[in-house]
Design a protein around this motif. Structure first.
Motif, PDB file in Angstrom:
ATOM      1  N   THR A 265       0.861  -1.182   0.000  1.00 55.11           N
ATOM      2  CA  THR A 265       0.000   0.000   0.000  1.00 55.11           C
ATOM      3  C   THR A 265       0.898   1.233   0.000  1.00 55.11           C
ATOM      4  O   THR A 265       1.924   1.269   0.674  1.00 55.11           O
ATOM      5  CB  THR A 265      -0.948   0.024   1.216  1.00 55.11           C
ATOM      6  OG1 THR A 265      -0.192   0.038   2.417  1.00 55.11           O
ATOM      7  CG2 THR A 265      -1.895  -1.169   1.189  1.00 55.11           C
TER       8      THR A 265
ATOM      9  N   ARG B 240       0.480   5.432   0.172  1.00 55.24           N
ATOM     10  CA  ARG B 240      -0.360   6.619   0.294  1.00 55.24           C
ATOM     11  C   ARG B 240       0.218   7.719  -0.584  1.00 55.24           C
ATOM     12  O   ARG B 240       1.439   7.883  -0.672  1.00 55.24           O
ATOM     13  CB  ARG B 240      -0.414   7.088   1.746  1.00 55.24           C
ATOM     14  CG  ARG B 240      -1.349   8.271   1.920  1.00 55.24           C
ATOM     15  CD  ARG B 240      -1.460   8.710   3.353  1.00 55.24           C
ATOM     16  NE  ARG B 240      -2.274   9.925   3.414  1.00 55.24           N
ATOM     17  CZ  ARG B 240      -2.253  10.765   4.422  1.00 55.24           C
ATOM     18  NH1 ARG B 240      -1.508  10.519   5.483  1.00 55.24           N
ATOM     19  NH2 ARG B 240      -2.997  11.854   4.387  1.00 55.24           N
TER      20      ARG B 240
ATOM     21  N   SER C  83      -6.107   5.269  -7.224  1.00 53.65           N
ATOM     22  CA  SER C  83      -7.118   6.318  -7.315  1.00 53.65           C
ATOM     23  C   SER C  83      -6.722   7.242  -8.465  1.00 53.65           C
ATOM     24  O   SER C  83      -5.541   7.536  -8.652  1.00 53.65           O
ATOM     25  CB  SER C  83      -7.133   7.114  -6.002  1.00 53.65           C
ATOM     26  OG  SER C  83      -7.739   8.376  -6.172  1.00 53.65           O
TER      27      SER C  83
ATOM     28  N   ALA D 161     -11.607   5.955  -0.538  1.00 55.73           N
ATOM     29  CA  ALA D 161     -12.320   4.709  -0.240  1.00 55.73           C
ATOM     30  C   ALA D 161     -12.174   4.300   1.214  1.00 55.73           C
ATOM     31  O   ALA D 161     -11.175   4.590   1.873  1.00 55.73           O
ATOM     32  CB  ALA D 161     -11.781   3.588  -1.128  1.00 55.73           C
ATOM     33  N   THR D 162     -13.159   3.563   1.682  1.00 59.06           N
ATOM     34  CA  THR D 162     -13.102   2.947   3.005  1.00 59.06           C
ATOM     35  C   THR D 162     -12.234   1.689   2.923  1.00 59.06           C
ATOM     36  O   THR D 162     -11.971   1.158   1.838  1.00 59.06           O
ATOM     37  CB  THR D 162     -14.508   2.547   3.484  1.00 59.06           C
ATOM     38  OG1 THR D 162     -15.003   1.524   2.600  1.00 59.06           O
ATOM     39  CG2 THR D 162     -15.450   3.736   3.515  1.00 59.06           C
ATOM     40  N   ALA D 163     -11.860   1.181   4.081  1.00 61.44           N
ATOM     41  CA  ALA D 163     -11.097  -0.068   4.115  1.00 61.44           C
ATOM     42  C   ALA D 163     -11.899  -1.210   3.489  1.00 61.44           C
ATOM     43  O   ALA D 163     -11.334  -2.058   2.795  1.00 61.44           O
ATOM     44  CB  ALA D 163     -10.713  -0.408   5.555  1.00 61.44           C
TER      45      ALA D 163
ATOM     46  N   THR E 104     -14.106  -1.083   1.030  1.00 61.75           N
ATOM     47  CA  THR E 104     -14.056  -0.971  -0.437  1.00 61.75           C
ATOM     48  C   THR E 104     -12.684  -1.381  -0.947  1.00 61.75           C
ATOM     49  O   THR E 104     -12.574  -2.099  -1.951  1.00 61.75           O
ATOM     50  CB  THR E 104     -14.384   0.471  -0.871  1.00 61.75           C
ATOM     51  OG1 THR E 104     -15.727   0.769  -0.458  1.00 61.75           O
ATOM     52  CG2 THR E 104     -14.260   0.639  -2.378  1.00 61.75           C
ATOM     53  N   LEU E 105     -11.632  -0.944  -0.270  1.00 55.54           N
ATOM     54  CA  LEU E 105     -10.278  -1.314  -0.692  1.00 55.54           C
ATOM     55  C   LEU E 105     -10.063  -2.823  -0.595  1.00 55.54           C
ATOM     56  O   LEU E 105      -9.438  -3.427  -1.471  1.00 55.54           O
ATOM     57  CB  LEU E 105      -9.233  -0.555   0.134  1.00 55.54           C
ATOM     58  CG  LEU E 105      -9.209   0.956  -0.078  1.00 55.54           C
ATOM     59  CD1 LEU E 105      -8.293   1.624   0.946  1.00 55.54           C
ATOM     60  CD2 LEU E 105      -8.773   1.310  -1.497  1.00 55.54           C
TER      61      LEU E 105
ATOM     62  N   ASN F 221      -5.822   8.257   2.770  1.00 52.72           N
ATOM     63  CA  ASN F 221      -6.216   7.965   4.133  1.00 52.72           C
ATOM     64  C   ASN F 221      -7.582   8.575   4.395  1.00 52.72           C
ATOM     65  O   ASN F 221      -7.964   9.502   3.683  1.00 52.72           O
ATOM     66  CB  ASN F 221      -5.188   8.546   5.111  1.00 52.72           C
ATOM     67  CG  ASN F 221      -4.325   7.461   5.714  1.00 52.72           C
ATOM     68  OD1 ASN F 221      -4.397   6.317   5.303  1.00 52.72           O
ATOM     69  ND2 ASN F 221      -3.528   7.836   6.671  1.00 52.72           N
TER      70      ASN F 221
ATOM     71  N   GLY G 180      -8.587   5.402   4.593  1.00 54.25           N
ATOM     72  CA  GLY G 180      -8.847   4.056   4.091  1.00 54.25           C
ATOM     73  C   GLY G 180      -7.640   3.143   4.043  1.00 54.25           C
ATOM     74  O   GLY G 180      -7.717   1.976   4.455  1.00 54.25           O
TER      75      GLY G 180
ATOM     76  N   GLU H 113      -6.525   2.122   7.570  1.00 58.39           N
ATOM     77  CA  GLU H 113      -7.490   1.182   8.139  1.00 58.39           C
ATOM     78  C   GLU H 113      -7.397  -0.184   7.468  1.00 58.39           C
ATOM     79  O   GLU H 113      -7.538  -1.223   8.132  1.00 58.39           O
ATOM     80  CB  GLU H 113      -8.900   1.754   8.028  1.00 58.39           C
ATOM     81  CG  GLU H 113      -9.091   2.968   8.922  1.00 58.39           C
ATOM     82  CD  GLU H 113     -10.365   3.742   8.650  1.00 58.39           C
ATOM     83  OE1 GLU H 113     -11.109   3.404   7.692  1.00 58.39           O
ATOM     84  OE2 GLU H 113     -10.632   4.708   9.394  1.00 58.39           O
ATOM     85  N   LEU H 114      -7.131  -0.214   6.165  1.00 60.78           N
ATOM     86  CA  LEU H 114      -6.967  -1.488   5.458  1.00 60.78           C
ATOM     87  C   LEU H 114      -5.755  -2.248   5.990  1.00 60.78           C
ATOM     88  O   LEU H 114      -5.840  -3.456   6.265  1.00 60.78           O
ATOM     89  CB  LEU H 114      -6.812  -1.256   3.954  1.00 60.78           C
ATOM     90  CG  LEU H 114      -6.558  -2.523   3.127  1.00 60.78           C
ATOM     91  CD1 LEU H 114      -7.793  -3.419   3.105  1.00 60.78           C
ATOM     92  CD2 LEU H 114      -6.120  -2.160   1.721  1.00 60.78           C
TER      93      LEU H 114
END
Length: 183
Positions: A6, A8, A54, A85-87, A89-90, A110, A112, A115-116
């Motif tokens: 991941t 960011r 994204s 996105a939320t975790a 959705t990811l 973030n 998302g 949190e993922l």
């Protein structure tokens, strides 16, 4: 084994208040941080087969600078669902990854991404050194997390299945890329 990286987006500018959030560009520090992270990923030998990102301007510019530092370019798969996105959705996006992909880089925003990573990283790998707690404190811009899964199929990846192998922040590589100091 499947590997998820991941990433960011790097630091963006807020100097144009009338611009839409989606259209915000990187600032100079963000471009430097993304290129630095790319060079470091190359030095680590961190490989990825696919990039899902994204389509926000700051993410596209982050990838451009990261690829400059990495020395190799890939055509990302731009997925509008990754924008803020939320975790959950990811995680769906991760689970939809074709099984021929062994290492996926997911680039976004973030909270998302943070949190993922916390959702998936059930344990810390041998080289992690306790950085799961660091992620919970803050997942700064241009940071990278790598999670390994003992799975053959992306669709079989669920909460707590992963092993956090590393978490790298730009300031870990260059203190000048850390938070701005306020007087």
């Amino acid at each position: 084994m499947k590997r998820l990286i991941t990433f960011r987006h790097a630091k963006s500018g807020w100097d144009q208040p009338a611009i839409r959030d989606f259209d915000r560009a990187l600032n100079d520090k963000g471009r430097r941080a993304a290129a630095t992270m790319g060079r470091h990923m190359r030095q680590l030998g961190l490989r990825f087969d696919s990039v899902v990102a994204s389509p926000a301007v700051r993410v596209a510019e982050t990838l451009d600078a990261m690829f400059d530092g990495y020395g190799r370019r890939m055509a990302p798969s731009w997925d509008r669902r990754a924008y803020l996105a939320t975790a959950a959705t990811l995680l769906e996006m991760v689970q939809e990854t074709p099984d021929g992909v062994e290492a996926l880089m997911l680039v976004g925003h973030n909270p998302g991404l943070e949190e993922l990573v916390l959702l998936l990283a059930g344990s810390e790998g041998p080289t992690d050194g306790g950085t799961r707690d660091s992620i919970g404190e803050k997942y700064p811009t241009a940071s990278v997390a790598e999670i390994h899964f003992d799975a053959d199929h992306w669709q079989d990846i669920h909460a707590g299945d992963g092993h956090l192998v590393r978490f790298i922040r730009p300031r870990d590589l260059d203190p000048a890329l850390g938070p701005d100091r306020r007087l």
